[in-house]
Design a protein around this motif. Structure first.
Motif, PDB file in Angstrom:
ATOM      1  N   GLU A   1       0.764  -1.310   0.018  1.00  0.00           N
ATOM      2  CA  GLU A   1       0.028  -0.112  -0.087  1.00  0.00           C
ATOM      3  C   GLU A   1       0.827   1.085  -0.051  1.00  0.00           C
ATOM      4  OE1 GLU A   1      -3.379   2.104   2.816  1.00  0.00           O
ATOM      5  OE2 GLU A   1      -2.774   0.225   3.358  1.00  0.00           O
ATOM      6  N   ALA A   2       2.115   1.146   0.702  1.00  0.00           N
ATOM      7  CA  ALA A   2       2.792   2.179   0.583  1.00  0.00           C
ATOM      8  C   ALA A   2       3.418   2.490  -0.640  1.00  0.00           C
ATOM      9  CB  ALA A   2       4.026   2.146   1.789  1.00  0.00           C
ATOM     10  N   VAL A   3       3.823   1.595  -1.321  1.00  0.00           N
ATOM     11  CA  VAL A   3       4.148   1.708  -2.705  1.00  0.00           C
ATOM     12  C   VAL A   3       3.231   2.466  -3.515  1.00  0.00           C
ATOM     13  CG1 VAL A   3       4.836   0.450  -4.701  1.00  0.00           C
ATOM     14  CG2 VAL A   3       6.007   0.002  -2.646  1.00  0.00           C
ATOM     15  N   GLN A   4       1.954   1.904  -3.608  1.00  0.00           N
ATOM     16  CA  GLN A   4       0.793   2.533  -4.244  1.00  0.00           C
ATOM     17  C   GLN A   4       0.810   3.990  -3.900  1.00  0.00           C
ATOM     18  OE1 GLN A   4      -0.440   1.127  -6.701  1.00  0.00           O
ATOM     19  NE2 GLN A   4       0.278  -0.887  -6.284  1.00  0.00           N
ATOM     20  N   GLN A   5       0.888   4.319  -2.740  1.00  0.00           N
ATOM     21  CA  GLN A   5       0.759   5.560  -2.503  1.00  0.00           C
ATOM     22  C   GLN A   5       2.175   6.515  -3.220  1.00  0.00           C
ATOM     23  OE1 GLN A   5       0.400   6.860   1.499  1.00  0.00           O
ATOM     24  NE2 GLN A   5      -1.420   6.022   1.940  1.00  0.00           N
ATOM     25  N   SER A   6       3.183   5.766  -3.312  1.00  0.00           N
ATOM     26  CA  SER A   6       4.285   6.435  -3.946  1.00  0.00           C
ATOM     27  C   SER A   6       3.931   6.779  -5.463  1.00  0.00           C
ATOM     28  CB  SER A   6       5.505   5.587  -3.726  1.00  0.00           C
ATOM     29  OG  SER A   6       6.075   5.734  -2.527  1.00  0.00           O
ATOM     30  N   VAL A   7       3.230   5.638  -6.002  1.00  0.00           N
ATOM     31  CA  VAL A   7       2.776   5.889  -7.148  1.00  0.00           C
ATOM     32  C   VAL A   7       2.001   7.131  -7.452  1.00  0.00           C
ATOM     33  CG1 VAL A   7       1.569   4.739  -9.270  1.00  0.00           C
ATOM     34  CG2 VAL A   7       3.164   3.467  -7.863  1.00  0.00           C
ATOM     35  N   GLN A   8       1.224   7.241  -6.691  1.00  0.00           N
ATOM     36  CA  GLN A   8       0.117   8.474  -6.888  1.00  0.00           C
ATOM     37  C   GLN A   8       0.842   9.870  -6.500  1.00  0.00           C
ATOM     38  OE1 GLN A   8      -3.080   7.720  -3.965  1.00  0.00           O
ATOM     39  NE2 GLN A   8      -3.333   5.868  -4.928  1.00  0.00           N
ATOM     40  N   LYS A   9       2.014   9.854  -5.661  1.00  0.00           N
ATOM     41  CA  LYS A   9       2.701  11.033  -5.384  1.00  0.00           C
ATOM     42  C   LYS A   9       3.643  11.267  -6.490  1.00  0.00           C
ATOM     43  CE  LYS A   9       1.128  12.514  -1.400  1.00  0.00           C
ATOM     44  NZ  LYS A   9       2.111  12.657  -0.318  1.00  0.00           N
ATOM     45  N   ALA A  10       4.225  10.060  -6.852  1.00  0.00           N
ATOM     46  CA  ALA A  10       5.279  10.505  -8.303  1.00  0.00           C
ATOM     47  C   ALA A  10       4.239  10.816  -9.366  1.00  0.00           C
ATOM     48  CB  ALA A  10       5.890   9.068  -8.627  1.00  0.00           C
ATOM     49  N   GLU A  11       3.098  10.534  -9.710  1.00  0.00           N
ATOM     50  CA  GLU A  11       2.302  10.925 -10.904  1.00  0.00           C
ATOM     51  C   GLU A  11       2.181  12.538 -10.821  1.00  0.00           C
ATOM     52  OE1 GLU A  11       0.013   6.989 -12.104  1.00  0.00           O
ATOM     53  OE2 GLU A  11      -0.905   8.158 -10.762  1.00  0.00           O
ATOM     54  N   ALA A  12       2.025  12.981  -9.382  1.00  0.00           N
ATOM     55  CA  ALA A  12       1.835  14.574  -9.335  1.00  0.00           C
ATOM     56  C   ALA A  12       3.365  15.333  -9.389  1.00  0.00           C
ATOM     57  CB  ALA A  12       1.110  14.724  -8.239  1.00  0.00           C
ATOM     58  N   VAL A  13       4.202  14.700  -9.539  1.00  0.00           N
ATOM     59  CA  VAL A  13       5.595  15.223  -9.516  1.00  0.00           C
ATOM     60  C   VAL A  13       5.745  16.030 -10.834  1.00  0.00           C
ATOM     61  CG1 VAL A  13       8.019  15.203  -9.411  1.00  0.00           C
ATOM     62  CG2 VAL A  13       6.673  14.247  -7.612  1.00  0.00           C
ATOM     63  N   THR A  14       6.052  17.321 -11.180  1.00  0.00           N
ATOM     64  CA  THR A  14       6.133  17.786 -12.411  1.00  0.00           C
ATOM     65  C   THR A  14       7.817  18.269 -12.482  1.00  0.00           C
ATOM     66  OG1 THR A  14       5.699  19.858 -11.564  1.00  0.00           O
ATOM     67  CG2 THR A  14       3.757  18.728 -12.514  1.00  0.00           C
ATOM     68  N   SER A  15       8.579  18.025 -11.568  1.00  0.00           N
ATOM     69  CA  SER A  15      10.064  18.480 -11.863  1.00  0.00           C
ATOM     70  C   SER A  15      10.630  17.871 -10.556  1.00  0.00           C
ATOM     71  CB  SER A  15      10.053  20.130 -11.906  1.00  0.00           C
ATOM     72  OG  SER A  15       9.845  20.632 -10.540  1.00  0.00           O
ATOM     73  N   TYR A  16      11.910  17.573 -11.075  1.00  0.00           N
ATOM     74  CA  TYR A  16      12.827  17.048  -9.909  1.00  0.00           C
ATOM     75  C   TYR A  16      14.469  17.162 -10.447  1.00  0.00           C
ATOM     76  CZ  TYR A  16      11.956  12.673 -12.579  1.00  0.00           C
ATOM     77  OH  TYR A  16      12.161  11.807 -13.339  1.00  0.00           O
ATOM     78  N   SER A  17      15.354  16.860  -9.628  1.00  0.00           N
ATOM     79  CA  SER A  17      16.643  16.545 -10.011  1.00  0.00           C
ATOM     80  C   SER A  17      17.048  15.248  -9.336  1.00  0.00           C
ATOM     81  CB  SER A  17      17.447  17.715  -9.619  1.00  0.00           C
ATOM     82  OG  SER A  17      17.430  17.714  -8.056  1.00  0.00           O
ATOM     83  N   ALA A  18      18.065  14.573  -9.913  1.00  0.00           N
ATOM     84  CA  ALA A  18      18.308  13.353  -9.539  1.00  0.00           C
ATOM     85  C   ALA A  18      20.037  13.324  -9.920  1.00  0.00           C
ATOM     86  CB  ALA A  18      17.835  12.131 -10.377  1.00  0.00           C
ATOM     87  N   ASP A  19      20.872  12.583  -9.066  1.00  0.00           N
ATOM     88  CA  ASP A  19      22.165  12.099  -9.332  1.00  0.00           C
ATOM     89  C   ASP A  19      21.971  10.481  -9.516  1.00  0.00           C
ATOM     90  OD1 ASP A  19      23.167  14.535  -8.707  1.00  0.00           O
ATOM     91  OD2 ASP A  19      22.976  14.360  -6.579  1.00  0.00           O
ATOM     92  N   VAL A  20      22.817   9.832 -10.392  1.00  0.00           N
ATOM     93  CA  VAL A  20      22.795   8.562 -10.760  1.00  0.00           C
ATOM     94  C   VAL A  20      23.930   8.055 -11.038  1.00  0.00           C
ATOM     95  CG1 VAL A  20      22.143   6.919 -12.640  1.00  0.00           C
ATOM     96  CG2 VAL A  20      20.601   9.195 -11.844  1.00  0.00           C
ATOM     97  N   ALA A  21      24.252   6.801 -10.562  1.00  0.00           N
ATOM     98  CA  ALA A  21      25.793   6.080 -10.845  1.00  0.00           C
ATOM     99  C   ALA A  21      25.202   4.674 -11.176  1.00  0.00           C
ATOM    100  CB  ALA A  21      26.431   6.029  -9.532  1.00  0.00           C
ATOM    101  N   LEU A  22      25.886   4.312 -12.332  1.00  0.00           N
ATOM    102  CA  LEU A  22      25.632   2.921 -12.668  1.00  0.00           C
ATOM    103  C   LEU A  22      27.084   2.097 -12.836  1.00  0.00           C
ATOM    104  CD1 LEU A  22      24.151   0.567 -14.081  1.00  0.00           C
ATOM    105  CD2 LEU A  22      24.699   1.877 -16.549  1.00  0.00           C
ATOM    106  N   GLU A  23      27.179   0.883 -12.651  1.00  0.00           N
ATOM    107  CA  GLU A  23      28.302   0.090 -12.934  1.00  0.00           C
ATOM    108  C   GLU A  23      28.000  -1.194 -13.265  1.00  0.00           C
ATOM    109  OE1 GLU A  23      32.390  -1.674 -10.616  1.00  0.00           O
ATOM    110  OE2 GLU A  23      31.082  -0.128  -9.673  1.00  0.00           O
ATOM    111  N   ALA A  24      28.439  -1.677 -14.344  1.00  0.00           N
ATOM    112  CA  ALA A  24      28.104  -2.865 -15.034  1.00  0.00           C
ATOM    113  C   ALA A  24      29.493  -3.626 -15.226  1.00  0.00           C
ATOM    114  CB  ALA A  24      27.349  -2.741 -16.181  1.00  0.00           C
ATOM    115  N   THR A  25      29.491  -4.995 -15.011  1.00  0.00           N
ATOM    116  CA  THR A  25      30.560  -5.855 -14.961  1.00  0.00           C
ATOM    117  C   THR A  25      30.433  -7.016 -15.869  1.00  0.00           C
ATOM    118  OG1 THR A  25      30.190  -6.808 -12.877  1.00  0.00           O
ATOM    119  CG2 THR A  25      31.662  -4.822 -13.042  1.00  0.00           C
ATOM    120  N   GLY A  26      31.381  -7.755 -16.265  1.00  0.00           N
ATOM    121  CA  GLY A  26      31.217  -8.753 -16.945  1.00  0.00           C
ATOM    122  C   GLY A  26      30.709  -8.777 -18.334  1.00  0.00           C
TER     123      GLY A  26
END
Length: 276
Positions: free
Chosen positions: A38-63
């Motif tokens: 249920e908490a996750v479903q609430q996050s879906v609803q809140k995320a759908e209302a977000v119109t702007s944001y910023s993010a920092d991202v890091a990815l590492e892939a091996t093999g």
């Protein structure tokens, strides 16, 4: 997973938050105890209302057949008054080789501006930025350029949260502080094939291509008292290849400044790369 690093690099794409179907664990968000699903479903609803944001991202892939790949960067996103993104990749290592100067891409409406030493060399552009109108390129060129932009657009919060609703084992595992904000930590897994069915069909095919060799993805997700996702960590392994993606989110619904580069710094994509 040889596609994994470049695919997730700019799309980051659609990989955030958490979800569950039928999990029984509970947590406290805003002094209200909620089942993890249920908490996750609430996050879906809140995320759908977000119109702007910023993010920092890091990815590492091996093999895999391409060796180790690393990508680190940041993102600005807005959906109103029109879709716009500004992606900066400060560090790009692909197959053990560093990409000089990193890369940056600004999407504004149907126009994308790309700053990349490699692209400039390939396109023969004399200025730092290359401008591409997605409606002007022919089908062959559009497949590559539009695919690049599709991965950027895939990195929207609502689609990412919806992905994780395919999880059947999500649970709350504790509380932690992320970026100075109190959060509840969730953990679980989701099958890629099922997750692809819960998002926009236009993004589903891209997701399955990006994660074609990872049948299941493990996730950790941190949500604040308003049910907004603050951090997500994804990992997967298949046939000797692994990936780990971590994203931090902030600045929800705060003004962002996404502007095109100065005109005197921009070249059109040369005609020999656009087609007749």
């Amino acid at each position: 997973m040889r596609r994994l690093a470049p695919a997730l690099a700019l799309g980051g794409a659609a990989l955030v938050a958490v979800a569950g179907c039928g999990a029984q664990s509970t947590s406290s968000l805003g002094n209200v105890k909620l089942a993890a699903a249920e908490a996750v479903q609430q996050s879906v609803q809140k995320a759908e209302a977000v119109t702007s944001y910023s993010a920092d991202v890091a990815l590492e892939a091996t093999g895999g057949d391409k060796g180790t790949s690393k990508i680190q960067g940041s993102l600005l996103y807005q959906s109103r008054p029109q879709l716009a993104t500004d992606v900066k990749l400060d560090t790009i290592t692909y197959g053990g080789q560093n990409v000089p100067g990193g890369a940056r891409a600004i999407l504004s409406g149907d126009t994308v501006y790309v700053k990349s030493q490699l692209l400039n060399k390939f396109a023969g552009a004399a200025k730092p930025w290359v401008k591409v109108s997605l409606t002007d390129v022919n089908a062959k060129e559009q497949a590559g350029i539009k695919g690049f932009m599709d991965q950027i657009q895939q990195f929207d919060l609502a689609s990412t949260v919806k992905l994780l609703t395919a999880s059947k084992d999500v649970k709350a595992v504790g509380t932690e502080t992320v970026g100075g904000v109190d959060t509840t930590h969730y953990s679980g897994t989701f099958p890629v094939a099922e997750a692809a069915q819960v998002i926009d069909p236009a993004k589903s095919a891209q997701l399955q291509r990006d994660l074609s060799q990872a049948k299941n993805v493990k996730f950790d997700f941190w949500a604040d008292a308003q049910s907004l996702p603050r951090k997500v960590a994804l990992s997967g392994a298949q046939q000797g290849a692994t990936f780990n993606l971590t994203a931090f989110f902030k600045g929800f619904n705060e003004p962002v400044e996404i502007t095109a580069p100065p005109a005197d710094q921009v070249s059109e994509l040369p005609k020999n790369h656009v087609g007749n």
